[in-house]
Structures are given as C-alpha cells and as structure tokens.
Design a protein around this motif. Structure first.
Motif, PDB file in Angstrom:
ATOM      1  N   SER B  38       0.835  -1.190   0.000  1.00 19.76           N
ATOM      2  CA  SER B  38       0.000   0.000   0.000  1.00 19.76           C
ATOM      3  C   SER B  38       0.881   1.255   0.000  1.00 19.76           C
ATOM      4  O   SER B  38       0.630   2.215  -0.728  1.00 19.76           O
ATOM      5  CB  SER B  38      -0.897  -0.048   1.233  1.00 19.76           C
ATOM      6  OG  SER B  38      -1.551   1.150   1.399  1.00 19.76           O
ATOM      7  N   LEU B 148     -14.134   6.149  -8.961  1.00 18.70           N
ATOM      8  CA  LEU B 148     -13.677   5.978 -10.336  1.00 18.70           C
ATOM      9  C   LEU B 148     -13.052   4.594 -10.431  1.00 18.70           C
ATOM     10  O   LEU B 148     -12.024   4.338  -9.822  1.00 18.70           O
ATOM     11  CB  LEU B 148     -12.647   7.059 -10.663  1.00 18.70           C
ATOM     12  CG  LEU B 148     -12.253   7.187 -12.118  1.00 18.70           C
ATOM     13  CD1 LEU B 148     -13.385   7.773 -12.922  1.00 18.70           C
ATOM     14  CD2 LEU B 148     -11.029   8.059 -12.251  1.00 18.70           C
ATOM     15  N   GLU B 149     -13.712   3.710 -11.159  1.00 24.18           N
ATOM     16  CA  GLU B 149     -13.220   2.328 -11.251  1.00 24.18           C
ATOM     17  C   GLU B 149     -12.304   2.185 -12.463  1.00 24.18           C
ATOM     18  O   GLU B 149     -12.540   2.787 -13.501  1.00 24.18           O
ATOM     19  CB  GLU B 149     -14.405   1.368 -11.429  1.00 24.18           C
ATOM     20  CG  GLU B 149     -15.460   1.467 -10.358  1.00 24.18           C
ATOM     21  CD  GLU B 149     -15.049   0.790  -9.070  1.00 24.18           C
ATOM     22  OE1 GLU B 149     -14.231  -0.146  -9.141  1.00 24.18           O
ATOM     23  OE2 GLU B 149     -15.530   1.206  -7.996  1.00 24.18           O
ATOM     24  N   ASP B 153      -8.455  -2.687 -11.299  1.00 24.36           N
ATOM     25  CA  ASP B 153      -8.727  -2.892  -9.868  1.00 24.36           C
ATOM     26  C   ASP B 153      -9.101  -4.339  -9.595  1.00 24.36           C
ATOM     27  O   ASP B 153      -8.899  -4.855  -8.507  1.00 24.36           O
ATOM     28  CB  ASP B 153      -9.910  -2.027  -9.402  1.00 24.36           C
ATOM     29  CG  ASP B 153      -9.635  -0.558  -9.567  1.00 24.36           C
ATOM     30  OD1 ASP B 153      -8.465  -0.224  -9.794  1.00 24.36           O
ATOM     31  OD2 ASP B 153     -10.588   0.230  -9.477  1.00 24.36           O
ATOM     32  N   LYS B 154      -9.725  -4.968 -10.596  1.00 24.90           N
ATOM     33  CA  LYS B 154     -10.263  -6.307 -10.380  1.00 24.90           C
ATOM     34  C   LYS B 154      -9.210  -7.379 -10.630  1.00 24.90           C
ATOM     35  O   LYS B 154      -9.390  -8.530 -10.291  1.00 24.90           O
ATOM     36  CB  LYS B 154     -11.460  -6.538 -11.331  1.00 24.90           C
ATOM     37  CG  LYS B 154     -12.610  -5.571 -11.090  1.00 24.90           C
ATOM     38  CD  LYS B 154     -13.728  -6.237 -10.319  1.00 24.90           C
ATOM     39  CE  LYS B 154     -14.632  -5.295  -9.576  1.00 24.90           C
ATOM     40  NZ  LYS B 154     -15.119  -4.124 -10.251  1.00 24.90           N
ATOM     41  N   ARG B 163      -2.128 -10.296  -2.172  1.00 21.65           N
ATOM     42  CA  ARG B 163      -2.798  -9.996  -3.424  1.00 21.65           C
ATOM     43  C   ARG B 163      -2.654  -8.507  -3.665  1.00 21.65           C
ATOM     44  O   ARG B 163      -3.056  -7.683  -2.839  1.00 21.65           O
ATOM     45  CB  ARG B 163      -4.269 -10.386  -3.334  1.00 21.65           C
ATOM     46  CG  ARG B 163      -4.992 -10.236  -4.651  1.00 21.65           C
ATOM     47  CD  ARG B 163      -6.401 -10.784  -4.521  1.00 21.65           C
ATOM     48  NE  ARG B 163      -7.128 -10.629  -5.767  1.00 21.65           N
ATOM     49  CZ  ARG B 163      -7.685  -9.486  -6.149  1.00 21.65           C
ATOM     50  NH1 ARG B 163      -7.580  -8.421  -5.415  1.00 21.65           N
ATOM     51  NH2 ARG B 163      -8.355  -9.427  -7.295  1.00 21.65           N
ATOM     52  N   THR B 165      -3.333  -5.399  -6.440  1.00 17.87           N
ATOM     53  CA  THR B 165      -4.066  -5.152  -7.676  1.00 17.87           C
ATOM     54  C   THR B 165      -3.137  -4.584  -8.726  1.00 17.87           C
ATOM     55  O   THR B 165      -2.127  -3.944  -8.425  1.00 17.87           O
ATOM     56  CB  THR B 165      -5.219  -4.167  -7.479  1.00 17.87           C
ATOM     57  OG1 THR B 165      -4.657  -2.927  -7.091  1.00 17.87           O
ATOM     58  CG2 THR B 165      -6.197  -4.652  -6.453  1.00 17.87           C
ATOM     59  N   ARG B 168      -2.313  -0.815  -8.502  1.00 15.79           N
ATOM     60  CA  ARG B 168      -1.207  -0.396  -7.638  1.00 15.79           C
ATOM     61  C   ARG B 168       0.137  -0.663  -8.299  1.00 15.79           C
ATOM     62  O   ARG B 168       1.068   0.149  -8.206  1.00 15.79           O
ATOM     63  CB  ARG B 168      -1.287  -1.110  -6.286  1.00 15.79           C
ATOM     64  CG  ARG B 168      -2.322  -0.471  -5.370  1.00 15.79           C
ATOM     65  CD  ARG B 168      -2.502  -1.201  -4.048  1.00 15.79           C
ATOM     66  NE  ARG B 168      -3.782  -0.833  -3.478  1.00 15.79           N
ATOM     67  CZ  ARG B 168      -3.961   0.207  -2.669  1.00 15.79           C
ATOM     68  NH1 ARG B 168      -2.947   0.940  -2.294  1.00 15.79           N
ATOM     69  NH2 ARG B 168      -5.168   0.502  -2.219  1.00 15.79           N
ATOM     70  N   ASN B 236      -8.624   7.036  -8.339  1.00 17.15           N
ATOM     71  CA  ASN B 236      -8.931   5.613  -8.238  1.00 17.15           C
ATOM     72  C   ASN B 236      -8.432   5.040  -6.922  1.00 17.15           C
ATOM     73  O   ASN B 236      -9.163   4.349  -6.215  1.00 17.15           O
ATOM     74  CB  ASN B 236      -8.297   4.872  -9.413  1.00 17.15           C
ATOM     75  CG  ASN B 236      -8.449   3.376  -9.277  1.00 17.15           C
ATOM     76  OD1 ASN B 236      -7.601   2.721  -8.706  1.00 17.15           O
ATOM     77  ND2 ASN B 236      -9.562   2.855  -9.739  1.00 17.15           N
ATOM     78  N   LEU B 237      -7.188   5.314  -6.567  1.00 12.46           N
ATOM     79  CA  LEU B 237      -6.591   4.638  -5.419  1.00 12.46           C
ATOM     80  C   LEU B 237      -6.950   5.302  -4.102  1.00 12.46           C
ATOM     81  O   LEU B 237      -6.994   4.646  -3.065  1.00 12.46           O
ATOM     82  CB  LEU B 237      -5.065   4.619  -5.553  1.00 12.46           C
ATOM     83  CG  LEU B 237      -4.497   3.632  -6.560  1.00 12.46           C
ATOM     84  CD1 LEU B 237      -2.993   3.799  -6.645  1.00 12.46           C
ATOM     85  CD2 LEU B 237      -4.828   2.212  -6.155  1.00 12.46           C
ATOM     86  N   ILE B 238      -7.186   6.600  -4.104  1.00 12.51           N
ATOM     87  CA  ILE B 238      -7.416   7.286  -2.830  1.00 12.51           C
ATOM     88  C   ILE B 238      -8.864   7.718  -2.718  1.00 12.51           C
ATOM     89  O   ILE B 238      -9.633   7.107  -2.012  1.00 12.51           O
ATOM     90  CB  ILE B 238      -6.415   8.432  -2.639  1.00 12.51           C
ATOM     91  CG1 ILE B 238      -5.017   7.810  -2.549  1.00 12.51           C
ATOM     92  CG2 ILE B 238      -6.711   9.202  -1.385  1.00 12.51           C
ATOM     93  CD1 ILE B 238      -3.921   8.752  -2.256  1.00 12.51           C
TER      94      ILE B 238
ATOM     95  N   PRO C 215      -6.870  11.531   3.294  1.00 13.81           N
ATOM     96  CA  PRO C 215      -7.416  10.961   2.075  1.00 13.81           C
ATOM     97  C   PRO C 215      -7.393   9.444   2.029  1.00 13.81           C
ATOM     98  O   PRO C 215      -8.263   8.834   1.423  1.00 13.81           O
ATOM     99  CB  PRO C 215      -6.524  11.546   0.984  1.00 13.81           C
ATOM    100  CG  PRO C 215      -5.285  11.971   1.665  1.00 13.81           C
ATOM    101  CD  PRO C 215      -5.612  12.260   3.081  1.00 13.81           C
ATOM    102  N   ASN C 218      -7.065   3.267   3.307  1.00 11.51           N
ATOM    103  CA  ASN C 218      -6.493   1.929   3.333  1.00 11.51           C
ATOM    104  C   ASN C 218      -5.693   1.689   4.606  1.00 11.51           C
ATOM    105  O   ASN C 218      -5.721   0.593   5.168  1.00 11.51           O
ATOM    106  CB  ASN C 218      -5.620   1.719   2.091  1.00 11.51           C
ATOM    107  CG  ASN C 218      -5.283   0.270   1.872  1.00 11.51           C
ATOM    108  OD1 ASN C 218      -6.085  -0.596   2.178  1.00 11.51           O
ATOM    109  ND2 ASN C 218      -4.100  -0.001   1.384  1.00 11.51           N
ATOM    110  N   LYS C 246     -13.894  -0.986  -0.874  1.00  8.12           N
ATOM    111  CA  LYS C 246     -13.172  -1.112  -2.141  1.00  8.12           C
ATOM    112  C   LYS C 246     -11.727  -1.535  -1.868  1.00  8.12           C
ATOM    113  O   LYS C 246     -11.185  -2.434  -2.529  1.00  8.12           O
ATOM    114  CB  LYS C 246     -13.214   0.231  -2.867  1.00  8.12           C
ATOM    115  CG  LYS C 246     -12.543   0.228  -4.212  1.00  8.12           C
ATOM    116  CD  LYS C 246     -12.968   1.471  -5.001  1.00  8.12           C
ATOM    117  CE  LYS C 246     -12.247   1.523  -6.329  1.00  8.12           C
ATOM    118  NZ  LYS C 246     -10.838   1.954  -6.191  1.00  8.12           N
ATOM    119  N   GLU C 250      -9.871  -5.022  -3.017  1.00  8.79           N
ATOM    120  CA  GLU C 250      -8.613  -5.074  -3.760  1.00  8.79           C
ATOM    121  C   GLU C 250      -7.650  -6.070  -3.131  1.00  8.79           C
ATOM    122  O   GLU C 250      -6.866  -6.714  -3.810  1.00  8.79           O
ATOM    123  CB  GLU C 250      -7.958  -3.696  -3.790  1.00  8.79           C
ATOM    124  CG  GLU C 250      -8.602  -2.770  -4.795  1.00  8.79           C
ATOM    125  CD  GLU C 250      -8.041  -1.367  -4.702  1.00  8.79           C
ATOM    126  OE1 GLU C 250      -7.065  -1.164  -3.961  1.00  8.79           O
ATOM    127  OE2 GLU C 250      -8.599  -0.480  -5.367  1.00  8.79           O
TER     128      GLU C 250
END
Lengths: 327, 318, 417
Positions: B38, B148-149, B153-154, B163, B165, B168, B236-238, C215, C218, C246, C250
């Motif tokens: 992360s 926002l996808e 991401d999947k 795991r 994504t 990232r 997307n990530l935040i 922000p 995670n 979400k 992930e």
C-alpha cells in the motif's frame, strides 16, 4: 522614545476612524447571523495582519498562519479546562505560547528564504493539520491533550463580553490593538532594521543589524497575532474543529492577504471580508459559495500580475490622488 | 551524481529500511507486506506529483501548485463521461487531456506575464489558478460519494501470499518508468539539453538563442500529462473528491523537496520512502495516529539537513 | 425464507418506483386537502454538506413532509415556512446558521437537523434560547446527552451496538475492530461503546481511527486487520465506508472477516455500489424499518417524497428519520392552542410533552420528556446486503447495553414500558 511614535498619518487616522465605525455601528445594526460572520471575520483580520506584515515588511511568505491560529486556539481551550483563570489571561498566555512556537519554527526556517521558506512553512502547516486532526481540540478531558470521549464541557467566555454584540466589539478592539502593535514596531528600531533587511540583507548585516534576530522577531509577532486570533475564535464558538485549520486554509489566507494588499491595514480587512463575509453573502443570495474560490483565484492572479499592492493599495491610491487634487 | 545527492539517496533508503526493520520486526509478512504494498503505491503517487513539479520548476522556475487541481478537473470529467456511458478508455484519456489543456493554457497565457518575477511569486500565482479550477469543479460537481473504477482494480497479482491489484502495480511501475524516461529525455535529447540550459540560467539561454518559450511549453506539457495521470490514479486509489485531489499537491511538494526541487531520482526515492514510512507507522502503537505527518517531517529534515552549516547567504536566485 | 424476503424486497422496490401512482395520496398533518394560507410559522433545520459526508437527506424529507402539511391545512390553517441552512462541516458556519434561524428568523423549533458539528456548537444556543431541536441525522454525543436536542435516529453509538450485538450473538464475533472517524464525540465515543460491549461479553475490541480530512482509508483498514480482529465494523459515513470496502476488495480480505456496519450503509444505492463481490457478506444495522417492511407509515413516507420531494432525494434511513421528526413535530403542533403557535416556549413545552407517538417505521414508541438526555430510539433491525437490495436477518430487537439503563428508567417513569 521618539516623537514619531505617536504621529498620526492619514492612513492611520482612516484606520482608527474605520475601527471606531466598526466598533460603534456594525454590532448595533447586524442581526445574529451577521454578528457571527463578522466576529469570525474580525478574528481572521487579526491573523491576516500578521501574515501580511511579514510579507510586506520583510518579503517573507509564511504559509502556516492558520496552523498557528490553531495553536493559539488549542492553548486557550486547554487552559480554559485546566485552571479557572479568566478568558483574558488564557488568551494572553495562548498568544505568548504561540509566539514561542513561531520562534521555534522560525529559527531553522530562517536559514531558508524565498520559495524554500514558503515551502518549509507549508510543511509545518501540513504537520500541524495532522496534529490537530489526530489529537483534536481540548473539550474538557484529562491529561495533556485534554480530550475526553463524548460531549464538550461548557466553555468559560469573557466576562467583559457575554453577548454576541459585545463579543464582536471585543474582537474589533483586539484586532485594532494588533494593528497598533505592528505599527508601533514599525516606527521603532525593529522597523528600521526590517526596512534595511528588506532592501538588502548584506547591507543590513554590514550595518551591524542582527538579521536572524529581527527576522525571528517578525515571525514571533505574526505568530502572536495568529495565536490571539485563534484564542478569540475559540472564545466565540466555545470549541474548535480541526477542519478550520487545514494547511489549505493557510495557503488561502496568504493568497487573500496578497489580494487585499499586504502593505495596508485596509488590505487585511478586505482579505478577511473576502475570506468569511463574501461566502456568506453568496450563501444569502443563494449562489453556490464554491464560486468564492473562483473570485479568490481571479483576484490573486490580478493582484500578482497588475496590482502588486492589492485592492487595498488601489483604494488607498485613489484617496491619495483625490486629496492631492484637492490640495 | 554529486556527493550530496548520493548521501541524500542513502539517507532516504536507510530511513525506509530502518523503519521496516524496526516496525515490521516479528510480525508476519502477510500483514506487514500489505502495508509495504500500500505504501509503495501511495508513495509512487507522491513521487509522480513531485516529478511533474520538478520537471516544470527546473525548466521555467514555476512551482506549479495547480497540478492537483488540474488532475481533479480531469478526474471529475472522466467520472462524468463514464456516467454518460462513454467507452471508459476515452474517459481516462479525457482525464489526461483536460489536465494537459488546463496546464498548457496557464503556461501559455498567464505564466509569461510573470516570467521575470521571483520564484515565490510565480508559485503563489499558480495557487490562484488552482483556486479558480477548484471553484468551478466544486460548483459543477457537488459533494457526493463517487468512485472511479479501473478494470485493473479487479485484476490481482499474487506475490508472496499477498494480493496486489494491477492498478497499484501500474502506479508503482509508472513512477519508476516515467522518472527514468524523463531522465533519459533530459539527458539525451536536444530539447532536454535546452531544458537543462534554461533551468541553469534563463538569461544566458535567451542570449544563446535557445527558444525559451518552446522549451517552456514542452515542460508545461509534461507537467500537464503527469498531472492528468496522477489525478486519475489518485481518484482511483485514494478518493474521487476534488478538494482532496487538489490538495494532494502538498505531499507532492514534500516529495519534490526531498529531491531539493532538482533531482528526479531523489524525488522518486523520496516519494516512495514517504509513502512506505507513512503506512508502516500504522504498526507503531505510539505513532500510528500521526502517520500522515511522515511526508512533511521527512521533507523538512531533508531540507534542513541540506542547509546545515549554511551561513546566511545573501539574496540571490532561489 | 430467502425467496419470500426477496419477494418482499421486490414489492418494496415496486412501491418505491410506482409509489406515487400505486399508493393512496399521502396523508399529512390535518389532512384536509386544503392549502394553508395564513401567516407562516417559521421552523428551522441545519444540515451538513461538506466532505466527506452529505447529511441533507433528513432535511430534504422533512421539507417534503412540511410541503405536504402546507397543502393539507397546515397547522390550524397556517403554513410552515421551513428554512434550511448548510453548516458545511465548519463550526463557524454552524454557529452562524443557528444564529440566523434562532436569532434572526425567530424559528419556533428546529426540525430534521443532520450534522457532525452543528449540535456540539449549538447545544448551548438551543438551551439559552429555550428552543427544542428535533434532529434526524445526529452523529455526535451532544445529540443524545443535552437537554434541548432529541433525535429520531439512533446515532452511531446505538447503531454500532446493535450491529455488534448481532455479530456477537449470531455470527460468532469475538473481537471487533471498529473503524471510525477520529472525532471524540463521534468515532471515539461510539467505537468505545462497542469495545466495552464486547468486553462485557467476554470478547475484545479495538478501534482504528481515520482523520476526517485524511485521504487514504487503506491504512485504517490495514490497522484494523493488524489488530487481530475477526470482525470489522465500518463506523463511517457511506462514502468512506464504500472506500474501505473497495480497498478490502482489492486485497481480497472479504472471507477473512465478518463485515458489519451501522445505519449509514443502509441506502438503496449501496448494494449496487459495493458490487457483487460483497453481496451476502455485509450486515448492516437499520435504525428504522427497512423499506421492505412497508407498513402504512413507511408507504406514506414514500408517497410524501414522491409527491412533494425531489426525484433524487435519497430513500435512506435518514430520510425516514427526517420524515418522522417532521411528522411528530406537526402532530405536537396540532395539539397546541392555535394562539400560541408563535410562542417558542409553548412550542418547546409541546415538544417535551410528546409521549408514546408511534410509527411502523420505529420499533418502539417515540417520546421526548423533560430530561438532560434523550435517546427514544434504541431498537432496530439487522439487514444483509444482497443483490439489488437488503434482506432482513433480524426483526426489531432492543439493544442490550448498560448505556440505556437511564433511558429505560425514564421510559418506565413515563409509563412506556
């Protein structure tokens, strides 16, 4: 002591008349809503006067003024729940402690100048934002941080100003004293040292001016004003929220100080007007207050590109021209 | 590479390794690895933001605070297009295009008016532009939970029992790849040479006949592209929230400062270091609550360390 | 069981979609069908719409109900003028909003308030001015622990307890990690209650706090993971809770934990927003009756919104709570002497006298009473997020915690138990 200290300039006279007008008229005509808005504007006027003074007199950009307000507010709240001193005593201690914080921040930062100084103060503002968000503002709990779970304990306001009307007058007096403090410094030895430093640090050093001391001193005054204004804000609300003291607000405050015109007392008043009153006016008219940002941004670009003295400077120049025409 | 920059590099890497050893010691990698992954992704975003700033700053002396706002405008546009049912890849490209256009517009219309002012004035002016963009974006898209996808991401990759994504991984790879790419560009191409010349001395470059405006426009363009890409990744990530994305420039400035507004490589390492330490601090019971302070402290330490022993130097170029 | 509930859910959805057409006309206030014409009675409301949460759904539905009342005879022939202000999650704006409504506009009461900050700033203003606030989307301790505030929603503390109790009793939770906002009178207050509850049942708990402005969610999720919990409670506004989910998706954390949440996740847009991955895996406490229960008052709420609200007003728990506050307020006003409708003290007395009002939206009776603390609503439902909606997994149950002892004593005193 020199006799210049008490000389009244036209701008100073106008400032005192304006303060007197605000003191007498505003609180008696404003409804409850505008009292609340004007009180917080008056608090921010004081903080802006500090950041504007550093910018105008020394060319230093400080992006941490709202963070320092938070320090002052934190200390005021903490002391309120710690001892039974009157609000005024807490306020003075808070302002002085914030000044010390300002010095601590200034000493390492003053090796830097220009953009780097601005950025290191921005890092400080970012750090303070996180500290406020993490430890929150005291609400009557035990321990150093003074935060307890659940509801806020009642806050002891000033006994000199118990109604919102009186409190607005109280803040106006405090803000006026803040301006006079800056002006008095400017007219005494530090003012001359600052003027020299602004012109050329090399010349100032050669003339035997302790550059570090006087820069730190200026930082301290700005922090003192920020601390007092944070305490006054706490006094008006009885509590504070970390959202008020984000780093982005410090940036905004500096930007507005430039828009208003950092060299004049009127500039700080205009900046505070833009910061707190303009969004309220837009809100009253049913216009989305997000559009205030657009006005701030356009004002800032306009000020930087074409009007280095800001709106305040333009108004002052207008009056000066008028009075010259008359004479 | 100069001695000072090798030293800074080692300092940041040691800081990262030290905090890993100290904080992750004795905990299963399945847990600590999550923090590392992360942190690297977030750190890559700080670094990307910082790299965009440094490229532009070196070429034009403008520290661009409006890159976050441009990215926010792009990300919101992208979200809107997806809502309207536009094919998503077009929406993602639109994000980058909007940020690019906004940044180029500032570079072409406003920046020249301030070209000869002090750097701090140029930086503050970009704040004005950021406020204008932010005002319009918040006016158009009122506060609402949005996301926002991205298809990545999947898709997950399993590494050492974790795991991670693809998004990232892309953020991380992009940060490394883009900084390497820009470094090669500056080092090997003619434009890159001119850019370095302008960065060194605008006046002398002008005398030498270097097309300053063209060089600067390219720098603004690179900055705009990076702002768009970073905005998309942040969203997307935040979080897809204009104010949050706009003011993510503050930790990006921290990453840029770690590279002293100069070395791309240090910005990359600095940004990654900030992200990783910020996330690893979650493992420390004492410091977990103040973890977001890490970028600011690291930036301030690097900056002040660099200034150590420096005497009060007289006013000159910043 | 599942099929029946799915059917009930489907019918519920139909009721929402075609409520205006399929259901009887809404019933509001005196229900005369005549528009009220007299001099308006001013009522205020404050909501918060600022990152990271929008709490306007309660004031929206209160506004719809008052519009319906005004079209149906008003209060003794006088319409209600409902003035709403946004506090922008900023204490200065919150104080100014109350100053405007209470001081300048002379509102007789506040109805439908929903905020994270307003009640803390203004609790004293309300006491000093002798005005009652019937809030609906109250998220902080002041809503429940001050004399002049009473709310139809339960707030995070009760709703968390309800979710944790269900998880402990039915899902085998032993250790709950509560992800909340780092606000002493919100996240910390309500997470601590869960930890205390779990400990009282021989389990354990911890909290992972998120700065409201920070922000990245995670790291809070990872902190909860690192705490060694078996259950994760997302004590957050819907937008932030979705961000947590979400991030969890992930990292494929779904099957390692039991996922529970208080009422903010009970919103019809949530099952689609979380996606198929989470269907059947998240248990949400509903403070008020889920839509599929569909009693007469629930149907009336939907038809009021369809007829007088905006199409995009959310149909969530806070909307129900706003409707209930407005309805109970209107009923209390209708019992009053028409000559005293502008007398704030008389209106406050009428509100304090509210006792035993019922609705099929609420598990228990609603009351106000003259106390320094108010939490009339402390029983709810548990639902599970499934494809296209929610499935009820436990009907009305009262939460089991010593926190409610004094409320139960008050209810006994009022003859409601």
């Amino acid at each position: 002591m020199n006799k210049d200290l008490f000389r009244l300039t036209p701008s100073g006279l106008a400032g005192l008349v304006f303060a007197a007008f605000c003191f007498v008229v505003l609180p008696s005509v404003a409804g409850s809503y505008w009292l609340a808005i004007l009180t917080s504007s008056a608090c921010f006027t004081m903080a802006i006067s500090g950041v504007a003074f550093m910018h105008a007199r020394l060319g230093m950009v400080s992006l941490t003024q709202v963070g320092l307000m938070g320090v002052g507010g934190w200390v005021t709240l903490r002391l309120n729940y710690l001892w039974d001193f009157p609000f005024e005593v807490n306020l003075v201690i808070a302002a002085l402690l914030t000044m010390i914080c300002g010095w601590v921040l200034a000493l390492p930062a003053l090796r830097l100048r220009g953009l780097y100084l601005a950025l290191v103060t921005l890092m400080a503002a970012g750090g303070l934002e996180i500290l406020f968000a993490t430890y929150q503002f005291p609400n009557g709990g035990e321990g150093f941080w003074g935060v307890k779970i659940g509801s806020t304990e009642p806050f002891r306001g000033s006994i000199l100003a118990t109604s919102p009307t009186a409190y607005l007058r109280y803040v106006i007096v405090a803000a006026t004293l803040g301006f006079l403090l800056i002006e008095a410094h400017r007219r005494m030895f530090p003012g001359r040292a600052w003027a020299l430093i602004r012109r050329s640090e090399a010349a100032a050093m050669a003339a035997g001016v302790n550059v570090t001391l006087y820069k730190t001193w200026a930082f301290g005054i700005a922090a003192l004003l920020a601390g007092a204004s944070g305490g006054l804000l706490a006094g008006s609300l009885g509590l504070l929220d970390d959202g008020t003291f984000r780093a982005s607000e410090s940036i905004m405050l500096f930007a507005l100080a430039v828009v208003g015109g950092a060299r004049f007392w009127l500039g700080a008043v205009i900046a505070a007007f833009l910061y707190r009153v303009l969004p309220a006016i837009l809100n009253t008219w049913g216009v989305d207050s997000d559009l205030a940002y657009v006005i701030f941004g356009v004002g800032l670009l306009h000020a930087l590109i074409t009007a280095p003295d800001g709106i305040g400077g333009q108004i002052m120049a207008l009056f000066r021209r008028k009075s010259q025409e008359q004479s | 590479m100069s001695k000072a920059s090798v030293f800074n590099w080692l300092f940041l890497a040691a800081l990262m390794a030290g905090s890993w050893l100290y904080l992750a010691d004795g905990k299963p990698f399945k847990v600590t690895g999550l923090f590392l992954a992360s942190g690297l992704a977030i750190g890559a975003l700080y670094a990307l933001g910082g790299i965009g700033m440094v490229v532009l700053y070196r070429a034009s002396g403008v520290l661009n605070f409006s890159s976050g706002a441009a990215g926010a405008a792009g990300a919101m546009t992208s979200w809107q297009l997806v809502q309207w049912g536009i094919w998503p890849p077009i929406a993602w490209l639109a994000c980058i295009a909007v940020a690019l256009l906004l940044t180029l517009a500032y570079g072409a219309l406003i920046a020249p008016k301030l070209a000869w002012r002090e750097t701090v004035v140029k930086a503050v002016a970009t704040l004005g532009f950021a406020l204008i963009i932010l005002g319009f974006v918040s006016f158009i898209w009122i506060d609402d939970p949005r996301s926002l996808e991205l298809p990545t991401d999947k898709i997950g990759v399993s590494m050492m029992g974790l795991r991670i994504t693809l998004t990232r991984l892309i953020a991380f790879a992009a940060a490394v790849g883009i900084s390497a790419g820009i470094w090669v560009f500056l080092d090997r191409t003619n434009i890159g040479l001119q850019m370095r010349a302008v960065a060194n001395s605008r006046d002398l470059s002008a005398l030498l006949g270097i097309p300053i405006r063209r060089v600067e426009t390219i720098a603004w363009g690179i900055s705009g592209l990076l702002a768009g890409f970073t905005g998309l990744m942040f969203a997307n990530l935040i979080r897809l929230e204009p104010v949050v994305i706009t003011f993510m420039v503050i930790p990006s400035v921290a990453a840029a400062l770690a590279g002293r507004l100069n070395s791309l490589f240090l910005v990359l390492v600095g940004g990654l270091c900030m992200g990783v330490i910020e996330n690893l601090l979650t493992l420390s019971p004492l410091l977990k609550s103040v973890r977001p302070i890490a970028p600011f402290v690291i930036a301030a330490v690097v900056l002040l360390w660099h200034q150590r022993g420096a005497r009060l130097i007289f006013e000159g170029r910043d | 069981m599942t099929i029946r509930h799915a059917l009930a859910g489907l019918i519920g959805l139909f009721a929402i979609g075609f409520g205006g057409a399929a259901l009887a006309a809404p019933s509001c206030g005196a229900n005369t069908g005549q528009a009220a014409t007299g001099e308006p009675i001013v009522v205020g409301g404050i909501f918060s719409n600022g990152a990271p949460g929008d709490w306007s759904s309660a004031t929206d539905s209160a506004a719809a109900y008052f519009a319906c009342v005004n079209a149906n005879g008003g209060i003794a022939g006088r319409p209600i003028e409902y003035l709403v202000e946004d506090d922008q999650w900023n204490p200065e704006s919150a104080a100014a909003a109350a100053a405007k409504l209470v001081g300048d506009k002379k509102a007789v009461a506040m109805v439908g308030n929903g905020s994270f900050i307003e009640m803390a700033v203004n609790a004293k203003t309300y006491v000093d001015n002798g005005i009652m606030a019937m809030a609906s989307a109250c998220a902080i301790s002041e809503c429940f622990e001050t004399p002049n505030l009473v709310s139809t929603n339960q707030g995070p503390l009760s709703s968390n307890l309800g979710a944790a109790q269900y998880a402990q009793e039915e899902l085998g939770s032993k250790n709950v990690a509560c992800i909340g906002l780092n606000i002493p009178n919100n996240g910390i207050w309500s997470c601590q209650a869960v930890i205390d509850y779990m400990k009282s049942k021989g389990g354990d708990g911890s909290m992972a706090l998120l700065n409201p402005g920070a922000p990245d969610v995670n790291s809070a999720l990872l902190e909860a993971v690192a705490s060694g919990a078996d259950t994760i409670l997302m004590n957050l506004p819907a937008g932030l809770a979705l961000a947590v989910l979400k991030a969890a998706q992930e990292q494929d954390l779904r099957d390692s934990y039991i996922w529970i949440a208080p009422t903010p996740l009970y919103d019809l847009s949530v099952p689609d927003a979380v996606g198929e991955y989470w269907h059947g895996k998240i248990f949400v406490n509903a403070e008020l009756a889920p839509l599929s229960v569909g009693g007469p008052d629930a149907q009336n709420w939907i038809s009021v919104l369809d007829a007088f609200g905006k199409a995009d007003d959310p149909r969530d728990t806070f909307s129900q709570a706003g409707y209930l506050s407005a309805r109970f307020f209107t009923e209390a006003m209708l019992t009053m002497d028409p000559a005293k409708l502008d007398d704030r003290a008389a209106v406050s007395d009428a509100i304090r006298a509210i006792k035993g009002y019922t609705s099929d939206l609420m598990c228990g009776p609603f009351y106000v009473g003259d106390a320094d603390y108010h939490m009339p609503n402390h029983a709810g439902y548990m639902v599970k997020i499934v494809a296209g909606g929610f499935e009820i997994v436990r009907n009305c149950y009262e939460y089991d915690s010593s926190y409610f002892d004094k409320h139960k004593a008050l209810e006994a005193e009022l003859g409601l138990r």
